[in-house]
Design an enzyme around this catalytic site. Structure first.
Site, PDB file in Angstrom:
ATOM      1  N   GLY A 228       0.822  -1.203   0.000  1.00  0.00           N
ATOM      2  CA  GLY A 228       0.000   0.000   0.000  1.00  0.00           C
ATOM      3  C   GLY A 228       0.857   1.254   0.000  1.00  0.00           C
TER       4      GLY A 228
ATOM      5  N   GLY B 127      -0.227   4.430   0.265  1.00  0.00           N
ATOM      6  CA  GLY B 127      -0.955   5.586   0.793  1.00  0.00           C
ATOM      7  C   GLY B 127      -0.017   6.403   1.664  1.00  0.00           C
ATOM      8  N   PHE B 128      -0.597   7.209   2.542  1.00  0.00           N
ATOM      9  CA  PHE B 128       0.231   8.089   3.374  1.00  0.00           C
ATOM     10  C   PHE B 128       1.204   7.305   4.247  1.00  0.00           C
ATOM     11  CE2 PHE B 128      -3.410  10.836   2.462  1.00  0.00           C
ATOM     12  CZ  PHE B 128      -2.745  11.951   2.025  1.00  0.00           C
ATOM     13  N   GLY B 129       0.729   6.231   4.879  1.00  0.00           N
ATOM     14  CA  GLY B 129       1.573   5.471   5.780  1.00  0.00           C
ATOM     15  C   GLY B 129       2.663   4.698   5.061  1.00  0.00           C
TER      16      GLY B 129
ATOM     17  N   GLU C   8     -17.914  17.593   3.769  1.00  0.00           N
ATOM     18  CA  GLU C   8     -17.217  18.308   2.702  1.00  0.00           C
ATOM     19  C   GLU C   8     -17.941  18.159   1.364  1.00  0.00           C
ATOM     20  OE1 GLU C   8     -12.716  18.522   4.534  1.00  0.00           O
ATOM     21  OE2 GLU C   8     -13.245  16.734   3.396  1.00  0.00           O
TER      22      GLU C   8
ATOM     23  N   ASP D  71      -4.965   3.156   8.404  1.00  0.00           N
ATOM     24  CA  ASP D  71      -6.383   2.852   8.612  1.00  0.00           C
ATOM     25  C   ASP D  71      -6.662   1.383   8.919  1.00  0.00           C
ATOM     26  OD1 ASP D  71      -6.785   5.479   8.090  1.00  0.00           O
ATOM     27  OD2 ASP D  71      -8.046   5.203   6.335  1.00  0.00           O
TER      28      ASP D  71
ATOM     29  N   ALA E 270      -4.760  10.910   7.736  1.00  0.00           N
ATOM     30  CA  ALA E 270      -3.448  10.921   7.090  1.00  0.00           C
ATOM     31  C   ALA E 270      -2.285  11.210   8.055  1.00  0.00           C
ATOM     32  CB  ALA E 270      -3.454  11.911   5.926  1.00  0.00           C
TER      33      ALA E 270
END
Lengths: 451, 451
Positions: free
Chosen positions: B14, B16-18, B174, B303, B318
């Protein structure tokens, strides 16, 4: 709501270069006409830059603008609908979901690709006419490189790294140049197991030369510069077969997993419903004032119009469509004022095809040949100027600037489901190399495929 | 090719941010580890701005960057593959097409939506986790407006102009704010037959307040400002049914054609293969050093990790994922140096949700509440700073600037096949009005549908 039913109703079908220009000009004559623009997409598309979406330089939104937004605040209605047929007797345009009655009709539905009686090739070799086409093409190109990176069999890896483009008109030439540049200059450092610089980009053309609408000298220039960029240019090569494993040219076979289509033009099928004489590409033969013979209220413009001028066909390019759009708008207003129609006269201001970074070939005013950086600068300036919307102009300039400076290709999105299309990879206790090397690590044998 | 098979192999699943943060940090320890990053997409996605793709402010490429490009030139290999399961006994990650042997494994596969045991709702009410999701949502919103413009029946027209958003966490809030702003300020002039300002945007939340992770005061601020923007906020409203004609809340029925999903989080299903204890959202319960109990070589972050700190769960946002990514990279290098693992400590630097143009609510350092323009400015600055790539930062700033100044929504692309979804339209000898008026012209009766 004010009733103005006695106002002349013009229906424009297609919001490409021709249709949009007609609608804009008619939109200024608010007291005399009302306009309905019908399109099956909600956006005007700047098709000449579509190849840059396919090669990861620009985003779809950079070269398109909502039709409603372009025509907002005018005496113009926009209808998202697909035109199915024209009934000239009843003076209606039949669409999905309803009919539109017209007083004048402007048909500007443009062209699609032609696969020369091989419709089965269309699934294997996608063409480049819509944003969906461009995004699908981008995804194929990027997935082929990912597949090559995963592939353990050297022969299949070479097939994934072979790209065949069929047709060396402007679309094919621009695609080939951009793709070769991308594999040679933008991507090498991003991969570990393949050397993208060894990718083959093969441009096939049935005619004896590339860009055959230009002079032999310019064709030669274009060929030389494509070859300098690493493109294998093969003219006089008539494709006889296309399938998922490769392309056939008579007896010869080129194994490849990626075939892109830059050949053939077929006018929108709506034209067949007119009962008018068509040329072999399905275009309507129009008279000198761009109307359908016997129907002074039906205008046909842009890529669906077939018109000879000074013994040559008016070309299917944006400037011709725009000139036709303006002419037709003027003709409609003059007809309403009781004036006789004037013949259309195409003025060839120039046309260019981009070969690579800072390099193009073309002609100005139909005669002055140009090649090199000056041609590219002219091409770039004209394209920026004709883009719809300030935001788009800025976005394209920004992306070009970055691409030019960094040689990067940043719009490299694969968003679809890819997995079934990719080959098994080798069991990586395998170390990433420090440099670039083609082919899988010979120290490893291929693992048994998992699915 | 240099052999470094004795180097410690870290597999990160993954980007993503992590995952990206872990890979970047490990990438600097070239002599000690080699890294393979596995992702089923080729791009890192800046998920917090996904709602702006769904509401036509940004393009997909503005908030994403190719993983290969981000990690180029490091001791890192990128593999486009889908992780299927983890075999902790053999220390391999099983993917489509092959297996990867690891010395350390970092699981950072993120979350998807949860439909609370109603998987059949997913087709009707799309969520917002991938670029495909965002583009599909954008298309639904734009098509609903086009359908309303074509629709001749006033009741069905109202249904097309009703948008229901389920879930009032940050995503739902949002989305609702942006959608209401768009219909009220960006689009009214572009339509002729409908008044987009009359569109209903209904935000449903089962809990007693919106943004329940914040204080009651901030929830109140957010609610008040959403209502000022025209959003109908309904808290304590548990949805019991979702179908193509509308949403049910107990006995009550809201007829609508567009339902958007902002609720529920479910950890990536890969976690189930670990045989470890999961929480009810499917997250792995990790120990204080973010490892799987009994497996010091398997790290779970972002997550998919369930961790309590000071009696509260570490939130699935994030900044937490990035802190975890950095911690894990450090832990792996320390473990290689023979040091014992240190516990992870989450530092809450702040979190914000945008309500509308220049307005946000949130907290700084976990305590200081902020709402209004200052909160928005902080939100905007932090988001620009954390976007990957200079080009993306510039592109997002450019688009925000245009959106802020012109109130426009320029990325309004419908590229899919729409026709079967749109209603019949009225026969337009109908004049376009000069102003905006809701409802079809009463002088016209609906035509018989054509298909």
């Amino acid at each position: 709501m004010e009733s103005n039913r006695d106002v002349h109703h013009v229906v424009v079908v297609g919001a490409g270069f021709g249709g949009l220009e007609a609608a804009r000009k008619l939109g200024k004559a608010k007291e005399r006409v009302k306009v309905t623009v019908v399109d099956r997409y909600n956006h005007h598309l700047f098709q000449p830059l579509l190849y840059q979406v396919a090669t990861a330089v620009l985003s779809p939104a950079d070269i398109s603008a909502p039709i409603r937004h372009i025509l907002r605040g005018k005496n113009t209605q926009v209808l998202l609908a697909e035109a199915r047929s024209v009934d000239t007797a009843r003076k209606v345009l039949v669409c999905d979901g309803g009919e539109l009655a017209y007083d004048s009709l402007v048909l500007a539905t443009g062209a699609t690709h032609s696969y020369f009686n091989h419709p089965e090739w269309s699934k294997i070799a996608p063409g480049l006419k819509t944003l969906n086409d461009a995004v699908a093409m981008r995804e194929r190109i990027l997935l082929a490189l990912e597949a090559a990176e995963r592939e353990t069999d050297p022969e299949r890896q070479r097939e994934w790294l072979t790209f065949v483009i069929i047709g060396a008109g402007p679309t094919g030439v621009e695609l080939a140049g951009a793709l070769s540049y991308m594999t040679r200059h933008s991507l090498p450092k991003d991969f570990r197991r393949i050397d993208t610089r060894k990718a083959r980009v093969i441009l096939l053309e049935g005619l004896p030369r590339v860009l055959s609408q230009f002079s032999e000298k310019l064709s030669e220039d274009a060929r030389r510069d494509l070859e300098k960029l690493g493109v294998e240019v093969r003219t006089g090569s008539m494709v006889s077969g296309v399938d998922e494993q490769g392309v056939s040219i008579g007896e010869e076979r080129i194994p490849t997993r990626t075939v892109l289509w830059g050949a053939g033009v077929a006018a929108s099928p709506l034209m067949r419903s007119l009962g008018a004489p068509l040329d072999k590409a399905g275009r309507v033969k129009v008279d000198a004032s761009l109307t359908l013979s016997g129907h002074p209220d039906v205008y046909v413009i842009g890529d669906v119009a077939s018109l000879q001028q000074d013994g040559k066909p008016v070309p299917g390019i944006a400037p011709a469509a725009m000139q036709m759009g303006r002419h037709v708008a003027k003709s409609i207003l003059e007809r309403l004022a009781g004036k006789p129609p004037e013949p259309f006269h195409y003025v060839d201001k120039g046309s260019f095809a981009v070969i690579g970074r800072g390099y193009a070939v073309g002609t100005m005013f139909g005669k002055v040949p140009l090649s090199g950086f000056l041609a590219w600068a002219l091409w770039a300036g004209v394209h920026i100027a004709y883009l719809v919307g300030f935001r788009n102009r800025l976005a394209v300039m920004l992306n070009w600037f970055f691409t030019f400076m960094t040689r990067g290709r940043d719009v490299r999105l694969i968003t679809g489901a890819y997995a079934p299309r990719l080959p098994p990879f080798s069991p990586t206790a395998e170390p990433p190399g420090d440099g670039i090397h083609a082919g899988p690590d010979p120290a490893h044998s291929a693992p048994p495929p998992i699915h």
